[in-house]
Design an enzyme around this catalytic site. Sequence first.
Site, PDB file in Angstrom:
ATOM      1  N   CYS A   1      10.797 -21.773   3.266  1.00 52.24           N
ATOM      2  CA  CYS A   1      11.979 -21.075   3.784  1.00 52.24           C
ATOM      3  C   CYS A   1      13.216 -21.964   3.826  1.00 52.24           C
ATOM      4  O   CYS A   1      14.195 -21.652   4.522  1.00 52.24           O
ATOM      5  CB  CYS A   1      11.678 -20.527   5.175  1.00 52.24           C
ATOM      6  SG  CYS A   1      10.290 -19.384   5.223  1.00 52.24           S
TER       7      CYS A   1
ATOM      8  N   CYS B   1      10.549 -24.768   7.627  1.00 46.37           N
ATOM      9  CA  CYS B   1       9.337 -24.760   6.815  1.00 46.37           C
ATOM     10  C   CYS B   1       9.716 -24.821   5.329  1.00 46.37           C
ATOM     11  O   CYS B   1      10.758 -24.294   4.928  1.00 46.37           O
ATOM     12  CB  CYS B   1       8.519 -23.508   7.101  1.00 46.37           C
ATOM     13  SG  CYS B   1       7.790 -23.459   8.754  1.00 46.37           S
TER      14      CYS B   1
ATOM     15  N   CYS C   1      14.646 -17.883  13.759  1.00 47.40           N
ATOM     16  CA  CYS C   1      13.210 -17.631  13.817  1.00 47.40           C
ATOM     17  C   CYS C   1      12.803 -17.047  15.161  1.00 47.40           C
ATOM     18  O   CYS C   1      11.712 -16.520  15.310  1.00 47.40           O
ATOM     19  CB  CYS C   1      12.424 -18.920  13.570  1.00 47.40           C
ATOM     20  SG  CYS C   1      12.734 -20.209  14.796  1.00 47.40           S
TER      21      CYS C   1
ATOM     22  N   CYS D   1       5.475 -14.239  10.656  1.00 50.02           N
ATOM     23  CA  CYS D   1       5.039 -15.586  10.286  1.00 50.02           C
ATOM     24  C   CYS D   1       5.626 -16.611  11.250  1.00 50.02           C
ATOM     25  O   CYS D   1       4.923 -17.500  11.739  1.00 50.02           O
ATOM     26  CB  CYS D   1       5.463 -15.886   8.845  1.00 50.02           C
ATOM     27  SG  CYS D   1       4.840 -17.455   8.196  1.00 50.02           S
ATOM     28  N   CYS D   2       6.925 -16.480  11.551  1.00 51.51           N
ATOM     29  CA  CYS D   2       7.563 -17.385  12.515  1.00 51.51           C
ATOM     30  C   CYS D   2       6.908 -17.253  13.888  1.00 51.51           C
ATOM     31  O   CYS D   2       6.761 -18.236  14.613  1.00 51.51           O
ATOM     32  CB  CYS D   2       9.053 -17.069  12.630  1.00 51.51           C
ATOM     33  SG  CYS D   2      10.054 -17.555  11.211  1.00 51.51           S
TER      34      CYS D   2
END
Length: 240
Positions: free
Chosen positions: A206, A203, A231, A121-122
């Site tokens: 997170c 984000c 990340c 995702c990162c």
Amino acid sequence: MSAIALYGRKTAGFDERLAATVQILKDAAAAHPGTILQSTSLGAEDMVVTDLIAKLGLPITLATLETGALHPETVALIPRITERYGLAVEVYRPVEESVVQFVRTNGEKAMYESLALRKACCGIRKMEPLGRMLTGRTAWVTGLRRDQSTARGEAQAVESDDAGRAKISPLVDWSWNDVWHYIATNEVPYNPLHDQFMPSIGCAPCTRAIAVGQEFRAGRWWWEDESAKECGLHVKQPAA
């Protein structure tokens, strides 16, 4: 209580650290004419750096990653920078189709399922846009400080990233008190989430508030082992 009230104290050596930071920024701008940018996370440290770039009139482009999952309070700082300083902020976003495909395949909460999915995702939301941001650049400026985490304890004011670009971290020697003393003294705009015990903001899914006595970045990816809490933006790959 506000972050300024909690942390905004002048400590010994602040004036010297500020002077060193100013010189680092001036030298970096002179060494990389037209090819240097600040990659701002819009956190407290980066807002200090932006304020200095503006005050010094340095030809350093401002740029940020808008991941599509930031808090509204974070996104709201982008127009505030332009309003305050008269400087444009380049905004880099992830490829929409990549995000849609990732969510469709793995779900909205994939980052909680495994370290591999969180890093994927990162990769989509941060690393790929960062690559576009840094294309054609020879240097970038960050808000890294050594006392943010153990992983950042060896950071240098000037070093090279994996692509050979100069990575400039002018606040590397600053303390959290230094950051907030500067913000208070110079009335620097900052993310109001810092007033809610979020020293490190990423984000929204997170990031959460930390408790008294917890590590600076304890609210980031709190479900993961401390050693994994990056990340990828500030991780150097080991030499082959």
